[in-house]
Design an enzyme around this catalytic site. Structure first.
Site, PDB file in Angstrom:
ATOM      1  CD  GLU A 325      14.157  -0.956 -31.406  1.00 40.83           C
ATOM      2  OE1 GLU A 325      13.407  -1.908 -31.573  1.00 40.83           O
ATOM      3  OE2 GLU A 325      15.313  -1.222 -31.515  1.00 40.83           O
ATOM      4  CB  CYS A 326      16.531   3.438 -27.227  1.00 40.88           C
ATOM      5  SG  CYS A 326      17.174   3.806 -25.615  1.00 40.88           S
TER       6      CYS A 326
END
Length: 454
Positions: A325-326
């Site tokens: 994620e991210c």
């Protein structure tokens, strides 16, 4: 457990400072469980540093089921004295113009929380009473029980503001915090600088706690907290699994929802921490989980750790599952460009992350996979949250996004974009998700983490 919510009239009103001071001042007297409304990762770490317990996020967009959100609020609280909830943004601010669209106020009503408002008194006196009267009248279903005045310039200033509130509103004033730059906590692009990057953070928190003890009536605050009626049963019914999941945990990667990690452990997943900054190779695990964080702040150390990057590439090449994620997407790409230098990252995805001077995406969105991927099946609708000061651009025309992202506000689609990438069994995107959003989707995600595809 007795419950109370502390919310800001506006963003920047000082609610986080007030909450940290209250947690610090009360931690010796009570067993405290803290909460944060919304998808925040950083404020929760400050809470946990004080209470010694993982702070729980309460977000009724990321967790659409009211029953599930109530479970996350009440789970394992029979031995807790106080549940202190910190709001997000301004009290009625959410997604769009509706006061009930995932605002702090909507969570207060959903969980039946008594509310204490924090108002910034800088450059105001009697006008503070008008502001508070407006907040009380705006939604009679919200139970505003008191106010704390922040950023007070002098004892005389406090008496003016307090007197006006008493005269025109009748709302109990619990006290104040004085204007003091020594209590300020530094910020960067995504909010506060994380606590573990601040060498003097404990000294600052101690100072805030002392000011709270001196200027806020803590007994009155506790008396306004109300008892939780009962714990809510876990609505998820999940079979145990056997899975060793490596999880990136260091200064660069530390954005994880406490409830996500607890859910993984509850079903039998063994979480094995590793550090892309400090470790030379991966631990022996079945799958990997890279959360968000600040890889750009530690890009030189990440880039220099060639042996670890090699081990991640080999893991992916063997079709073992990797979920990122991210910040994890930025790390698994080929390059990370800051304002003055470009760093070589892992290179599973032939693309470049580039830091930007302003937010590129901010807020809630719906992700729809265009093909089956590790996150979900084609045409699923997955709610999530994006918040980043960077862009990711493919350097190879063959690298295509697998997600369509949609932002809906006040019933209208206001933005749509593409994102998320999958190679073999490695998936990465800017999207943050809460595992408690849907039982079936979580089960599917766990099955994907246990699969090895050629």
């Amino acid at each position: 457990m007795r419950k109370v919510l502390i919310a800001g009239v506006t963003s920047g009103s000082g609610k986080t400072t007030v909450v940290l001071g209250i947690l610090q001042a009360l931690k010796q007297r009570y067993q405290i469980q803290s909460y944060k409304v919304g998808p925040d990762y950083v404020d929760t770490k400050f809470h946990s540093r004080i209470t010694g317990r993982p702070t729980r996020n309460l977000d009724n967009y990321l967790v659409p089921s009211s029953k599930t959100l109530n479970y996350l609020f009440t789970e394992r609280t029979s031995q807790i004295d106080l549940g202190i909830v910190e709001g997000v943004m301004g009290f009625y601010d959410g997604l769009g113009t509706s006061k009930d669209a995932y605002s702090t106020a909507s969570v207060a009503k959903q969980l039946d929380l008594p509310v204490i408002l924090v108002i910034d008194a800088h450059a105001t006196s009697t006008s503070a009473a008008a502001i508070l009267k407006g907040f009380i009248d705006f939604d009679p279903e919200v139970r505003i029980k008191g106010v704390i005045i922040n950023n007070v310039m002098s004892a005389n200033h406090y008496q003016l503001v307090k007197g006006a509130i008493k005269r025109y509103v009748g709302l109990p004033v619990l006290g104040y915090l004085p204007h003091d730059q020594q209590m300020a906590l530094p910020s960067r692009q995504l909010g506060l600088v994380p606590d573990d990057e601040l060498p003097a953070v404990d000294k600052t928190i101690a100072l805030i706690g002392q000011e709270v003890k001196e200027h806020i009536d803590l007994d009155q605050l506790v008396s306004l907290a109300e008892p939780v009626q009962q714990e809510v049963a876990n609505p998820f019914r999940l079979a145990p699994v056997k899975l060793r999941l490596g999880i990136a945990e260091d200064q660069a990667f530390n954005f994880y929802y406490a409830d996500n990690l607890r859910l993984l452990r509850q079903i039998g997943v063994e979480l094995i921490p590793f550090s892309p900054i400090h470790d030379h190779h991966l631990p022996t695990v079945d799958a990997l989980y890279f959360g968000g964080g600040y890889p750009e702040e530690f890009a030189a150390q990440l880039a220099a750790n060639d042996s670890f990057k090699d081990s991640v590439r080999q893991f992916s090449a063997a079709s073992k599952p990797i979920y990122a994620e991210c910040g994890g997407l930025m790390y698994l790409g080929a390059k990370l460009k800051t304002h003055d230098q470009t760093y070589q990252m892992v290179g599973i995805f032939d693309g470049q992350s580039q830091m930007t001077p302003r937010l590129r995406r901010f807020g809630y969105c719906i992700a729809t996979p265009q093909q089956d991927c590790l996150l979900g099946s084609a045409n699923d609708q997955i709610v999530g949250h994006e918040f980043h000061h960077s862009t990711f651009q493919p350097l190879d025309n063959d690298l295509k996004p697998v997600l369509t992202m949609t932002k809906v506000r006040d019933g209208r689609v206001v933005d749509r974009w593409q994102g998320g990438y999958q190679i073999k069994n490695t998936f990465a995107s800017y999207l943050h998700v809460h595992f408690y959003q849907d039982e079936g989707r979580f089960k599917s995600f766990i099955r994907n983490l246990r699969a090895v595809r050629a």
